[in-house]
Design an enzyme around this catalytic site. Structure first.
Site, PDB file in Angstrom:
ATOM      1  N   ARG A   7       0.807  -1.205   0.000  1.00 10.04           N
ATOM      2  CA  ARG A   7       0.000   0.000   0.000  1.00 10.04           C
ATOM      3  C   ARG A   7       0.852   1.272   0.000  1.00 10.04           C
ATOM      4  NH1 ARG A   7      -1.499   4.039  -0.152  1.00 10.04           N
ATOM      5  NH2 ARG A   7      -3.395   5.135   0.411  1.00 10.04           N
ATOM      6  N   TYR A   8       1.991   1.198   0.692  1.00 13.32           N
ATOM      7  CA  TYR A   8       2.857   2.370   0.857  1.00 13.32           C
ATOM      8  C   TYR A   8       4.133   2.181   0.040  1.00 13.32           C
ATOM      9  CZ  TYR A   8      -0.325   3.173   4.720  1.00 13.32           C
ATOM     10  OH  TYR A   8      -1.449   3.361   5.459  1.00 13.32           O
ATOM     11  N   ARG A  57       7.241  -0.015   2.070  1.00  8.76           N
ATOM     12  CA  ARG A  57       7.031  -1.103   3.027  1.00  8.76           C
ATOM     13  C   ARG A  57       5.842  -1.960   2.616  1.00  8.76           C
ATOM     14  NH1 ARG A  57       5.622   3.829   4.396  1.00  8.76           N
ATOM     15  NH2 ARG A  57       3.908   4.330   5.781  1.00  8.76           N
ATOM     16  N   CYS A  73      -4.744 -17.076  15.225  1.00  2.00           N
ATOM     17  CA  CYS A  73      -4.387 -16.224  16.355  1.00  2.00           C
ATOM     18  C   CYS A  73      -4.485 -17.060  17.637  1.00  2.00           C
ATOM     19  CB  CYS A  73      -5.346 -15.038  16.461  1.00  2.00           C
ATOM     20  SG  CYS A  73      -5.104 -13.815  15.155  1.00  2.00           S
ATOM     21  N   CYS A 126     -10.130 -11.452  18.477  1.00  2.00           N
ATOM     22  CA  CYS A 126     -10.727 -10.170  18.856  1.00  2.00           C
ATOM     23  C   CYS A 126     -12.042 -10.018  18.090  1.00  2.00           C
ATOM     24  CB  CYS A 126      -9.808  -9.013  18.482  1.00  2.00           C
ATOM     25  SG  CYS A 126      -8.100  -9.205  19.019  1.00  2.00           S
ATOM     26  N   CYS A 157     -12.086  -7.780  14.865  1.00  2.00           N
ATOM     27  CA  CYS A 157     -10.972  -8.018  13.937  1.00  2.00           C
ATOM     28  C   CYS A 157     -11.211  -7.376  12.567  1.00  2.00           C
ATOM     29  CB  CYS A 157     -10.759  -9.515  13.751  1.00  2.00           C
ATOM     30  SG  CYS A 157      -9.422  -9.899  12.586  1.00  2.00           S
ATOM     31  N   ARG A 215      -9.607  -8.070   9.937  1.00  2.00           N
ATOM     32  CA  ARG A 215      -9.429  -9.078   8.882  1.00  2.00           C
ATOM     33  C   ARG A 215     -10.279 -10.309   9.131  1.00  2.00           C
ATOM     34  NH1 ARG A 215      -3.783  -7.996   9.354  1.00  2.00           N
ATOM     35  NH2 ARG A 215      -3.612  -6.038   8.237  1.00  2.00           N
ATOM     36  N   ASP A 240     -12.416   0.112  12.473  1.00  3.70           N
ATOM     37  CA  ASP A 240     -12.711   0.001  11.039  1.00  3.70           C
ATOM     38  C   ASP A 240     -14.184  -0.331  10.779  1.00  3.70           C
ATOM     39  OD1 ASP A 240     -10.119   0.581  10.168  1.00  3.70           O
ATOM     40  OD2 ASP A 240      -9.479  -1.507  10.381  1.00  3.70           O
ATOM     41  N   ASP A 278      -7.833   4.520   9.546  1.00  7.14           N
ATOM     42  CA  ASP A 278      -7.364   3.787   8.374  1.00  7.14           C
ATOM     43  C   ASP A 278      -8.479   3.962   7.342  1.00  7.14           C
ATOM     44  OD1 ASP A 278      -5.777   2.248   6.721  1.00  7.14           O
ATOM     45  OD2 ASP A 278      -5.315   0.796   8.290  1.00  7.14           O
ATOM     46  N   LYS A 306      -3.500   4.865   6.317  1.00 15.80           N
ATOM     47  CA  LYS A 306      -3.561   5.434   7.662  1.00 15.80           C
ATOM     48  C   LYS A 306      -3.472   6.950   7.615  1.00 15.80           C
ATOM     49  CE  LYS A 306      -1.451   1.432   9.845  1.00 15.80           C
ATOM     50  NZ  LYS A 306      -1.140   0.611   8.655  1.00 15.80           N
TER      51      LYS A 306
HETATM   52  C1  LIG Z   1      -0.350  -0.348   8.698  1.00 18.18           C
HETATM   53  C2  LIG Z   1       0.231  -0.794   7.455  1.00 18.18           C
HETATM   54  C3  LIG Z   1       1.596  -0.670   7.207  1.00 18.18           C
HETATM   55  C4  LIG Z   1       2.558  -0.050   8.203  1.00 18.18           C
HETATM   56  O1  LIG Z   1       2.242   1.289   8.412  1.00 18.18           O
HETATM   57  P1  LIG Z   1       3.156   2.188   9.344  1.00 18.18           P
HETATM   58  O2  LIG Z   1       2.442   3.490   9.410  1.00 18.18           O
HETATM   59  O3  LIG Z   1       4.495   2.254   8.686  1.00 18.18           O
HETATM   60  O4  LIG Z   1       3.234   1.502  10.684  1.00 18.18           O
HETATM   61  C5  LIG Z   1       2.079  -1.104   5.995  1.00 18.18           C
HETATM   62  N1  LIG Z   1       1.256  -1.619   5.068  1.00 18.18           N
HETATM   63  C6  LIG Z   1      -0.054  -1.734   5.269  1.00 18.18           C
HETATM   64  C7  LIG Z   1      -0.920  -2.283   4.188  1.00 18.18           C
HETATM   65  C8  LIG Z   1      -0.625  -1.331   6.471  1.00 18.18           C
HETATM   66  O5  LIG Z   1      -1.942  -1.463   6.678  1.00 18.18           O
END
Ligand SMILES: *Cc1c(COP(=O)(O)O)cnc(C)c1O
Length: 451
Positions: free
Chosen positions: A115-116, A119, A128, A132, A135, A137, A296, A333, A340
Site C-alpha cells: 500500500r505504501y 514497506r 491467532c 478479537c 478483527c 481481517r 474500522d 485507516d 492510515k
Molecule cells: C499499517 C500498514 C503498514 C505499516 O504502516 P506504518 O504506518 O508504517 O506503521 C504497511 N502496510 C499496510 C498495508 C498497512 O496497513
C-alpha cells in the site's frame, strides 16, 4: 524484580499445575470456545449465549490465561467485550464492508499488501492465540483450514526481491507468533537474505493472549534477525499483568523495541482516564504507545464504533498531560484503501507573514516569530537531495511542496470543469481537447465572445 502488576487465574483452573499453566502449548490446546466451557468461568448473558450458539459467526477461541482476566461478575468487563461475542455482531450498519481497507486490491500476490511506497504487509498465517471480536481481517482470519502456504510464501518472497523500494516488511496475519517456530524462523531468514530489506516488524497479540509463548528460546531465535521491531496490541489497563510485563521484558532484553497498537472501542476504552492509565502502564513495561486506531468499518464491529470526536478528545487529554512518549498517534485507516491518516486536535491557530499563533494543552495561546532571514540548505550540493529515491506516482503533497507539481486533481476533473470557455469540441469526435491542440473549429461559447 517484584512486579506491581497482578497475576490471575480463574477458580476453575486453580488445580492446573504450574508446569501446565505456564506452558503455551497447554494454553493453546485448552482454549475455550463453547457455551459450556465459557460458563465454567463466567455466567453468560442471553445475548452472548445466542451468539456462541450461532453457526457461521467469526471464530471464538480464548486462552485460559486471558479469560481469567475477566471479572466474572461484570457483564460490561472490558476484556470480556473483546473476546466473547454478543448478538450485536449480527447487526449490519451503514457503510459496513467486508474488506474496508481494500487490502485485497492492494495485493500484488496473495497475502502481500503493498500500500505504501517503501514497506509491505505480509500476511503469514490466519491463526491467532485468541480472536478479537472487532478483527479488521475477520474475512480471512480464524479459518482453521487455511494454514501457511509454501507456494504463496515463495511468491511473496519473489515479489519483495524484485521490488527494491521495499525496505520494511511487516509480518502480520493472523498472528505470526502462533506459527511453528521453524516456519517463522524460515520466513525471517529468507527476508533477511534480501539486501534491500532493512527492517523487519512483527505485529502480534501473543504477548497479551499467551505471554508464556515468549520463551527464552523464542527470543534467542528472534534476535538473530535484527533490526526487528514488534508491535503488541493492548486496549485496556486490565490486560497489563505480571505475565505480560515479563514477556515484554524478555523481548526488550533481546533488543526488540516494543510498540503498542490499540483500537478505540465503545464500552472498552473510550475514556480519557482509561487511556491515560493504559499508556502510563505501557511505558512502565517499556512499551511505547504507537497507534490508537479508529475502529474500522468491518462487519460484526458496528457496536464497537465511537464517533471520531472521541479519539480527538482522548488525544487532547493525553498530549501535554502525560509523558510525550506515552502519547500514541490517533489514526483513521481510510476506507477504500486510503491508508492510515493521522488525526489530532488543532494546535496551530493562525499565521501571518511573520508569526504563527499556537496554543498548548492548557489553552495558553502564544506566538512564534518566524525568522526574518532563513538560508535553507542547498539541495544542489546536498547528497541526500541528489540521491533521493523516486517514488513513482506517489509524490503526493510532498510533490506539491518541492515545486515539481502544481496541483493534484481528481480523475475527470478537467472534463467536469470544461464549460467550453478555453476548450472546444472537435466536430466529428465527441471529445474535449485543450485550445491549441484542436484544428480550429470554434463553437458557440467562444465565437459568441468575438462579436
Ligand atoms: C499499517 C500498514 C503498514 C505499516 O504502516 P506504518 O504506518 O508504517 O506503521 C504497511 N502496510 C499496510 C498495508 C498497512 O496497513
Amino acid at each position: 524484580m517484584p512486579t506491581p502488576f497482578p497475576s490471575r487465574r480463574a477458580p476453575v483452573f486453580a488445580d492446573v499445575p504450574d508446569e501446565k499453566w505456564f506452558d503455551w502449548r497447554w494454553q493453546l490446546s485448552h482454549r475455550l470456545n463453547t457455551v459450556e466451557e465459557i460458563e465454567q468461568v463466567i455466567s453468560l448473558t442471553e445475548s452472548e449465549r445466542k451468539a456462541l450458539s450461532t453457526r457461521g459467526l467469526f471464530r471464538v477461541d480464548i486462552t485460559p490465561y486471558f479469560i481469567s482476566l475477566i471479572n466474572p461478575d461484570d457483564p460490561n468487563d472490558p476484556i470480556r467485550k473483546q473476546v466473547i461475542p454478543t448478538d450485536k455482531e449480527m447487526v449490519p450498519f451503514t457503510a459496513m464492508m467486508e474488506d474496508s481497507l481494500a487490502e485485497d486490491r492492494h495485493s500484488p500476490v496473495p497475502g502481500l499488501v503493498h500500500r505504501y511506497p517503501d514497506r509491505v504487509l505480509m500476511l503469514v498465517t490466519t491463526q491467532c492465540a485468541s480472536y478479537c471480536r472487532y478483527c479488521t481481517r475477520s474475512r480471512i482470519v480464524g479459518d482453521p483450514g487455511a494454514t501457511f502456504s509454501r507456494a504463496e510464501f515463495e511468491m511473496q518472497i519473489e515479489y519483495i526481491k524484485r521490488t527494491p523500494q521495499i525496505r520494511d516488511v511487516l509480518l502480520s496475519g493472523g498472528d505470526p507468533l502462533t506459527l511453528n517456530p521453524r516456519v517463522l524462523e524460515e520466513i525471517l531468514r529468507r527476508l533477511r537474505e534480501i539486501p534491500h530489506v532493512e527492517v523487519l516488524r512483527i505485529g502480534s497479540r501473543v504477548p497479551v493472549f499467551l505471554p508464556m509463548r515468549i520463551t527464552d528460546e523464542l527470543t534467542e531465535m528472534l534476535q538473530k534477525y535484527h533490526p526487528l521491531w514488534i508491535n503488541i496490541h493492548v486496549n485496556h489497563p486490565n490486560e497489563i499483568t505480571a505475565e505480560l510485563a515479563e514477556a515484554c521484558d524478555r523481548l526488550t532484553r533481546a533488543g526488540i523495541p516494543l510498540g503498542n497498537q490499540s483500537v478505540l472501542l465503545a464500552g472498552v476504552n473510550d475514556c480519557v482516564h482509561i487511556q491515560r492509565k493504559l499508556v502510563q502502564d505501557l511505558v512502565r513495561i517499556r512499551v511505547r504507545p504507537y497507534y490508537l486506531y479508529q475502529c474500522d468499518l468491518v462487519e460484526g464491529a458496528g457496536h464497537f464504533r465511537t464517533p471520531v470526536a472521541k479519539g480527538v478528545e482522548i488525544i487532547e487529554g493525553l498530549r501535554g498531560h502525560t509523558s510525550g512518549f506515552a502519547v500514541p498517534q490517533y489514526i483513521i485507516d481510510a476506507p477504500g484503501g486510503g491508508g492510515k491518516i493521522p488525526i489530532q486536535p488543532n494546535y496551530l491557530l493562525s499565521y501571518s507573514g511573520h508569526k504563527v499563533v499556537v496554543r498548548n494543552y492548557e489553552g495558553f495561546v502564544s506566538t512564534y516569530e518566524e525568522p526574518t532571514e532563513y538560508t535553507p540548505h542547498d539541495p544542489t550540493t546536498c547528497p541526500y537531495c541528489q540521491n533521493k529515491r523516486p517514488e513513482p506516482g506517489q509524490t503526493g503533497i510532498t510533490g506539491l511542496l518541492d515545486g515539481e507539481e502544481m496541483f493534484i486533481k481528481p480523475e475527470n476533473f478537467d472534463l467536469v470543469h470544461d464549460r467550453g470557455g478555453t476548450q472546444h469540441r472537435l466536430k466529428d469526435e465527441k471529445k474535449w481537447v485543450p485550445l491549441g491542440i484542436g484544428s480550429g473549429h470554434r463553437e458557440t461559447a467562444t465565437s459568441g465572445d468575438e462579436k
